[in-house]
Scaffold this motif. Sequence first.
Motif, mmCIF file in Angstrom:
data_model
loop_
_atom_site.group_PDB
_atom_site.id
_atom_site.type_symbol
_atom_site.label_atom_id
_atom_site.label_comp_id
_atom_site.label_asym_id
_atom_site.label_seq_id
_atom_site.Cartn_x
_atom_site.Cartn_y
_atom_site.Cartn_z
ATOM 1 N N ALA A 223 0.857 -1.235 0.125
ATOM 2 C CA ALA A 223 0.050 0.047 -0.135
ATOM 3 C C ALA A 223 0.857 1.306 0.044
ATOM 4 O O ALA A 223 0.404 2.352 0.190
ATOM 5 N N ASP A 224 2.100 1.140 -0.202
ATOM 6 C CA ASP A 224 3.036 2.479 -0.386
ATOM 7 C C ASP A 224 2.201 3.433 -1.344
ATOM 8 O O ASP A 224 1.725 3.018 -2.444
ATOM 9 N N PRO A 225 2.544 4.717 -1.098
ATOM 10 C CA PRO A 225 1.750 5.636 -1.765
ATOM 11 C C PRO A 225 2.251 5.642 -3.383
ATOM 12 O O PRO A 225 1.435 5.943 -4.335
ATOM 13 N N VAL A 226 3.459 5.462 -3.471
ATOM 14 C CA VAL A 226 4.022 5.516 -4.961
ATOM 15 C C VAL A 226 3.304 4.086 -5.716
ATOM 16 O O VAL A 226 2.883 4.468 -6.731
ATOM 17 N N VAL A 227 3.537 2.985 -4.997
ATOM 18 C CA VAL A 227 2.839 1.966 -5.949
ATOM 19 C C VAL A 227 1.704 1.928 -5.997
ATOM 20 O O VAL A 227 0.913 1.615 -7.132
ATOM 21 N N ILE A 296 -15.812 2.597 -9.139
ATOM 22 C CA ILE A 296 -14.349 2.423 -8.573
ATOM 23 C C ILE A 296 -13.722 3.834 -8.662
ATOM 24 O O ILE A 296 -13.085 4.296 -7.771
ATOM 25 N N VAL A 297 -13.917 4.603 -9.729
ATOM 26 C CA VAL A 297 -13.197 5.854 -9.724
ATOM 27 C C VAL A 297 -13.750 6.984 -8.902
ATOM 28 O O VAL A 297 -13.248 7.816 -8.038
ATOM 29 N N ARG A 298 -15.021 6.746 -8.378
ATOM 30 C CA ARG A 298 -15.683 7.680 -7.430
ATOM 31 C C ARG A 298 -15.107 7.498 -5.946
ATOM 32 O O ARG A 298 -14.729 8.273 -5.110
ATOM 33 N N ASP A 299 -14.762 6.327 -5.737
ATOM 34 C CA ASP A 299 -14.143 5.693 -4.433
ATOM 35 C C ASP A 299 -12.630 6.277 -4.531
ATOM 36 O O ASP A 299 -12.114 6.586 -3.631
ATOM 37 N N LEU A 300 -12.227 6.132 -5.727
ATOM 38 C CA LEU A 300 -10.570 6.651 -5.561
ATOM 39 C C LEU A 300 -10.758 8.300 -5.600
ATOM 40 O O LEU A 300 -9.872 8.838 -4.736
ATOM 41 N N ASP A 301 -11.572 9.009 -5.912
ATOM 42 C CA ASP A 301 -11.888 10.441 -5.568
ATOM 43 C C ASP A 301 -12.249 10.699 -4.333
ATOM 44 O O ASP A 301 -11.592 11.720 -3.607
ATOM 45 N N ASP A 302 -12.858 9.869 -3.469
ATOM 46 C CA ASP A 302 -13.339 9.871 -2.376
ATOM 47 C C ASP A 302 -12.384 9.419 -1.113
ATOM 48 O O ASP A 302 -12.449 9.297 0.048
ATOM 49 N N ASP A 303 -11.233 8.671 -1.799
ATOM 50 C CA ASP A 303 -10.027 8.194 -0.981
ATOM 51 C C ASP A 303 -10.756 7.003 -0.187
ATOM 52 O O ASP A 303 -10.462 6.954 1.091
ATOM 53 N N ASP A 305 -11.786 3.516 1.619
ATOM 54 C CA ASP A 305 -11.198 2.482 2.289
ATOM 55 C C ASP A 305 -11.500 0.947 1.852
ATOM 56 O O ASP A 305 -12.687 0.521 2.199
ATOM 57 N N ARG A 306 -10.910 0.502 0.724
ATOM 58 C CA ARG A 306 -11.489 -1.089 0.277
ATOM 59 C C ARG A 306 -10.553 -1.887 0.920
ATOM 60 O O ARG A 306 -10.680 -3.117 0.585
ATOM 61 N N GLY A 307 -9.613 -1.512 1.753
ATOM 62 C CA GLY A 307 -8.639 -2.419 2.268
ATOM 63 C C GLY A 307 -7.801 -3.380 1.228
ATOM 64 O O GLY A 307 -7.497 -2.870 0.246
ATOM 65 N N ALA A 308 -7.650 -4.650 1.619
ATOM 66 C CA ALA A 308 -7.009 -5.259 0.738
ATOM 67 C C ALA A 308 -7.614 -5.829 -0.665
ATOM 68 O O ALA A 308 -6.836 -6.300 -1.542
#
Length: 382
Positions: A223-227, A296-303, A305-308
Amino acid sequence: MSFLSAELLAAIHKRAARHDRDNSFPEDDLNDLRTAGYLSAFVPKEFNGAGLSVERICAEQTALAKAAPATALAINMHQIIVGMARYLVAHGNDKGRQVLHDAAAGELFGFGISEPGNDLVLFGSISKAVPDGEGGFSFHGTKVFTSLAPAWTRLLTFGTDDSGDDGPHSVFAILHRDDGGFYVKPDWDTLGMRATQSNTTVLDGAHAPADQVLDRITPGPNADPVVFGIFSHFSAFIAATYQGIGERAIEVAAEQVATRHSVKNDDVYAHDPDIRWRLADAAIAMNGSAAQLRDIVRDLDDDADRGALWMPQLSAVKNACVEATMHAVDQAMRSVGGRSYYTSNELSRLYRDAVAGLFQPTDQESLHAAWANVVLGPITKG
């Protein structure tokens, strides 16, 4: 408001067949997109960009892919790196700030991650990152599918640093074209996506000083921010681009069956129930993949937490859009008939461009391995 006006998309669409035929880089497209402000559209407003959301960029990429798939795929790589930088800044890694400043200032980012024969892709490099003793690194290795090869001014890349006692680490950095230390092989002669000019790039000591090194991390999925910043935006924008190809194939087929005449039925093929079923089937598939992408992109925008499940679900969406597109293009060509087999027919080009999605990470094998771990857990040796 869209950055990609109808007039701009029409001009780009008009050039697409020529660039495909000539295997040439779409300089005019790039210039038009830059003039329109699209290269800084995803940069946050506080960094002098337009601050578009992930969802908005996906919609723009789908529209651009309808006009010229290869141009959209190439520009994707720039937007992915801007997305990664946004994610870094939002999650405490200030190295992303310079990427955003550069993108706002007109720099064009290329994507130098994939390597020949390396199915780890983002999770481990066979290239070498050699420390310079001052926090910087020199890179040695070969990168393939380097879209925007003739034009990028900045290149995101990574390699393995195995010089320390703490074991091998992946080093991610931004290279500057003017600093040299690399050469490009003019080897991009492919079935489709020809205008991306994704030539092989050989890193021969290309150096990134400490302020251009984004991170040094343990290899592997994490989950490193770069990766995660790279993985998430890559998956979403690739999906959006192929979504555009599938939707465009249906549009082209609908136009052509409306004028294609059946001698047997003495009517246009658009009234043939079998043809109607085929194109409806294609549209149903694209409708389903579009819904998955939006979610899924709406969840990316909202940051969110989908965990693993984040990475497996991102991979699933990318593959859903590519597979739906492959199906839609196939149905479109079957509906139109033999005329679609001619290279002069847009469907022929869309068919070839769609095939490239099969090779974009994450592929079907990696997708199913990830989901087998979700459902069954990892394989343990007792």
